[in-house]
Design an enzyme around this catalytic site. Structure first.
Site, mmCIF file in Angstrom:
data_model
loop_
_atom_site.group_PDB
_atom_site.id
_atom_site.type_symbol
_atom_site.label_atom_id
_atom_site.label_comp_id
_atom_site.label_asym_id
_atom_site.label_seq_id
_atom_site.Cartn_x
_atom_site.Cartn_y
_atom_site.Cartn_z
ATOM 1 N N LYS A 106 0.855 -1.190 0.000
ATOM 2 C CA LYS A 106 0.000 0.000 0.000
ATOM 3 C C LYS A 106 0.890 1.239 0.000
ATOM 4 O O LYS A 106 1.772 1.382 0.857
ATOM 5 C CB LYS A 106 -0.866 -0.030 1.256
ATOM 6 C CG LYS A 106 -2.246 0.554 1.114
ATOM 7 C CD LYS A 106 -3.020 0.285 2.401
ATOM 8 C CE LYS A 106 -4.401 0.860 2.351
ATOM 9 N NZ LYS A 106 -5.063 0.792 3.660
HETATM 10 O O1 G3P Z 1 -7.746 1.774 5.680
HETATM 11 C C1 G3P Z 1 -8.169 2.942 5.103
HETATM 12 C C2 G3P Z 1 -9.545 3.420 5.481
HETATM 13 O O2 G3P Z 1 -10.492 2.414 5.293
HETATM 14 C C3 G3P Z 1 -9.630 4.114 6.810
HETATM 15 O O3 G3P Z 1 -10.940 4.338 7.233
HETATM 16 O O4 G3P Z 1 -12.596 5.063 8.934
HETATM 17 O O5 G3P Z 1 -10.155 5.552 9.288
HETATM 18 O O6 G3P Z 1 -11.463 6.776 7.551
HETATM 19 P P1 G3P Z 1 -11.289 5.492 8.297
#
Ligand code: G3P
Length: 219
Positions: free
Chosen positions: A83
């Site tokens: 990633k």
């Molecule tokens: O892993 C990336 C993403 O899914 C993070 O989500 O909820 O931290 O914005 P969030």
């Protein structure tokens, strides 16, 4: 649509895998830090459970650093997807890694213009963050729709991995928009299954069945 779990928690991954709907896992430095586990060991353990693509993120911000980290990550397990942040150095690293056959997931994507570059590059996945756009009063799902349209227009092979999904409707809307993958926290998988009418209906069926059995015994 493929379902990925957005977590570094092994128990959550085991639970989701046991439902039979888990295709992969995405992690990020915040999620791994929350678990307090040794990074490489945790990524290996996740790969062994899921036996599908597992995104592990670099923390370098320069191309050479990203590539060096990517090589280490790749050696952890055959299921690792590297990633990388969607920044100029991330694009440069992605081009070289893709050329050597490494799968890459371009993360922290917040615009169609960023996704257009990722698609041109032929990255394995692009991760547009829906919830974080909603958080700042932008309709995050519009970004998924735009990227799917653009990629279809040019037959780009990059898979749209809808990320930062916070609730079941995000997943349903991403599916309607044609996202190839939805990554979500375990709580959202649970919410996808739950329906009060299912629980109510099941309780009634079982009650009626029990009543009928008792009548038969009495007769
Ligand atoms: O892993 C990336 C993403 O899914 C993070 O989500 O909820 O931290 O914005 P969030």
């Amino acid at each position: 649509m493929k379902f990925f779990l957005d977590t570094a928690n092994l128990e959550e991954i085991r639970q989701a895998a046991s439902l039979g709907v888990l295709d992969g896992v995405t992690t990020n430095p915040s999620l791994v830090a929350k678990e307090g586990a040794e990074f490489e060991k945790r990524i290996y353990d996740i790969c062994e459970i899921v036996q599908g693509p597992v995104s592990a993120e670099v923390v370098s911000t320069d191309t050479e650093g990203m590539i060096a980290e990517a090589h280490k990550l790749k050696n952890i397990h055959r299921w690792v997807v590297v990633k990388l942040p969607t920044i100029p150095d991330g694009l440069k690293a992605a081009k070289r890694l893709l050329a050597e056959g490494t799968k890459v997931n371009m993360t922290l994507c917040f615009s169609a213009s960023q996704a257009l570059l990722v698609g041109k590059l032929g990255a394995t996945y692009v991760s547009p963050f829906v919830g974080r756009l909603d958080d700042i009063s932008h309709v995050g799902m519009d970004l998924i729709r735009d990227i799917v349209t653009i990629y279809r227009n040019y037959s780009f092979t990059t898979q749209v991995l809808a990320a930062s999904l916070r609730h079941p409707l995000h997943v349903v809307d991403a599916a309607k928009a044609g996202a190839h993958v939805a990554t979500m926290p375990y709580k959202v998988i649970e919410q996808l299954i739950k329906h009060p009418l299912t629980d109510k209906g099941l309780a009634q069926f079982l009650k009626d069945w029990e009543k009928a059995q008792q009548s038969l015994v009495r007769a």
